[in-house]
Design a protein around this motif. Structure first.
Motif, PDB file in Angstrom:
ATOM      1  N   THR A 164      55.058 -78.676   5.644  1.00 28.37           N
ATOM      2  CA  THR A 164      54.414 -79.305   6.910  1.00 28.37           C
ATOM      3  C   THR A 164      53.628 -80.435   6.890  1.00 28.37           C
ATOM      4  O   THR A 164      53.927 -81.275   7.584  1.00 28.37           O
ATOM      5  CB  THR A 164      54.057 -78.150   7.786  1.00 28.37           C
ATOM      6  OG1 THR A 164      55.021 -77.041   8.007  1.00 28.37           O
ATOM      7  CG2 THR A 164      53.604 -78.523   9.117  1.00 28.37           C
ATOM      8  N   LEU A 168      55.066 -84.162   7.997  1.00 28.83           N
ATOM      9  CA  LEU A 168      54.506 -84.690   9.357  1.00 28.83           C
ATOM     10  C   LEU A 168      53.789 -86.160   9.139  1.00 28.83           C
ATOM     11  O   LEU A 168      53.181 -86.427   8.184  1.00 28.83           O
ATOM     12  CB  LEU A 168      53.462 -83.626   9.844  1.00 28.83           C
ATOM     13  CG  LEU A 168      53.911 -82.403  10.588  1.00 28.83           C
ATOM     14  CD1 LEU A 168      52.876 -81.693  10.998  1.00 28.83           C
ATOM     15  CD2 LEU A 168      54.956 -82.817  11.948  1.00 28.83           C
ATOM     16  N   GLY A 172      51.003 -86.099  13.824  1.00 36.34           N
ATOM     17  CA  GLY A 172      52.188 -85.351  14.240  1.00 36.34           C
ATOM     18  C   GLY A 172      51.715 -84.074  14.280  1.00 36.34           C
ATOM     19  O   GLY A 172      50.555 -83.618  13.984  1.00 36.34           O
ATOM     20  N   ARG A 271      48.572 -82.831  12.165  1.00 39.37           N
ATOM     21  CA  ARG A 271      48.455 -83.697  11.133  1.00 39.37           C
ATOM     22  C   ARG A 271      47.234 -84.676  11.263  1.00 39.37           C
ATOM     23  O   ARG A 271      47.455 -85.805  12.121  1.00 39.37           O
ATOM     24  CB  ARG A 271      49.833 -84.415  10.368  1.00 39.37           C
ATOM     25  CG  ARG A 271      49.455 -85.144   9.413  1.00 39.37           C
ATOM     26  CD  ARG A 271      49.492 -84.248   7.998  1.00 39.37           C
ATOM     27  NE  ARG A 271      49.766 -84.989   6.608  1.00 39.37           N
ATOM     28  CZ  ARG A 271      48.622 -85.491   5.891  1.00 39.37           C
ATOM     29  NH1 ARG A 271      47.445 -85.587   6.589  1.00 39.37           N
ATOM     30  NH2 ARG A 271      49.142 -86.405   4.925  1.00 39.37           N
TER      31      ARG A 271
END
Length: 275
Positions: A164, A168, A172, A271
């Protein structure tokens, strides 16, 4: 069958292979989740239309966690039949949505079920095979990553967290929802009550440990919110009013919730950096 002998459920491969969980009346509608029931009236019987509406509302609850969706690139991890990815595109104006699922049959079904939406929005809705811990996406290629009632199947939560963070873009966000164990002792107890844990369909991840894995992967502002009060009791009420559903294994989830063994959560994480 006695209460001491919980019914078996199909394995993950079986339940998303030739057999599709959306054919089970308890998961009518194709979204395949327990639903978000906050707005369903408690003073009348629950219709199948109400039931399907709760499954859509669970998606909307998650998608509203994104501050901006218009024109953004999104990915759904564990998309199933892909109806949620299509809803995200049509209702929230994403620039593109990619639905990922580990099972090839689900990817095939998703493409078929959502062909009209794909045709109406050329190049903006795609479905691909991919595992949560090995996302088939380039680095920093996604603004919004969401997952609805799938993370309880992920075998490697830290791996999912790292992936993830990798895919990202700066600024994000991840938004996911599903059910997790409330602690390690609860995680050990769940297989004795729920056949989906005993048979390995669901994995007893602990909510706080999921949040810690996201932080450990470098994501920031990790937030966790319990929403079980708007899931389990109303869902069980629906099951109880339908004769063919009254003795089904999903009814044991309310018992697990009332015993404090699991809850339903919404988790978000960002992020770091500016978009």
């Amino acid at each position: 069958m006695s209460a001491d002998q919980p019914p078996t459920v199909p394995s993950l491969d079986e339940i998303y292979g030739e057999f599709d969980l959306s054919h089970v009346p308890a998961f009518a509608g194709g979204f395949i989740n327990f639903g978000y029931w906050a707005d369903v009236p408690a003073d009348r019987p629950v219709s199948e239309a109400d039931r399907i509406g709760t499954e859509k509302e669970l998606y909307r609850l998650v998608l509203r966690r994104f501050e901006r969706t218009e024109g953004q690139d999104a990915v759904e991890v564990g998309c199933g039949l892909g109806l949620g990815s299509a809803l995200a595109l049509c209702e929230y104006g994403f620039g593109s949505v990619v639905g990922l699922d580990i099972h090839p049959e689900q990817v095939r079904r998703a493409r078929e079920r959502n062909a009209a939406v794909r045709d109406a929005h050329p190049g903006r809705l795609d479905y691909r095979r991919g595992a949560a811990e090995r996302l088939p996406l380039p680095d920093a290629s996604v603004d919004c990553l969401f997952s609805v009632e799938a993370a309880q199947h992920f075998p490697d939560i830290p791996g999912f967290a790292r992936e993830t963070a990798r895919v990202l873009r700066a600024g994000g966000r991840l938004a996911l929802t599903t059910f997790f164990a409330t602690g390690q002792e609860a995680a050990r107890a769940l297989p004795g009550l729920l056949p989906t844990y005993a048979d390995g369909l669901d994995l007893a991840h602990v909510a706080d440990e999921v949040a810690a894995a996201l932080e450990g992967a470098g994501l920031s502002d990790v937030r966790i919110r319990a929403i079980g009060e708007s899931v389990w009791a109303a869902y069980d009420r629906y099951l109880g009013q339908v004769p063919e559903l009254r003795d089904m294994w999903p009814r044991r989830f309310l018992t697990a919730y009332e015993k404090g063994l699991l809850d339903y959560y919404v988790i978000t994480a960002d992020r770091p950096g500016s978009p």
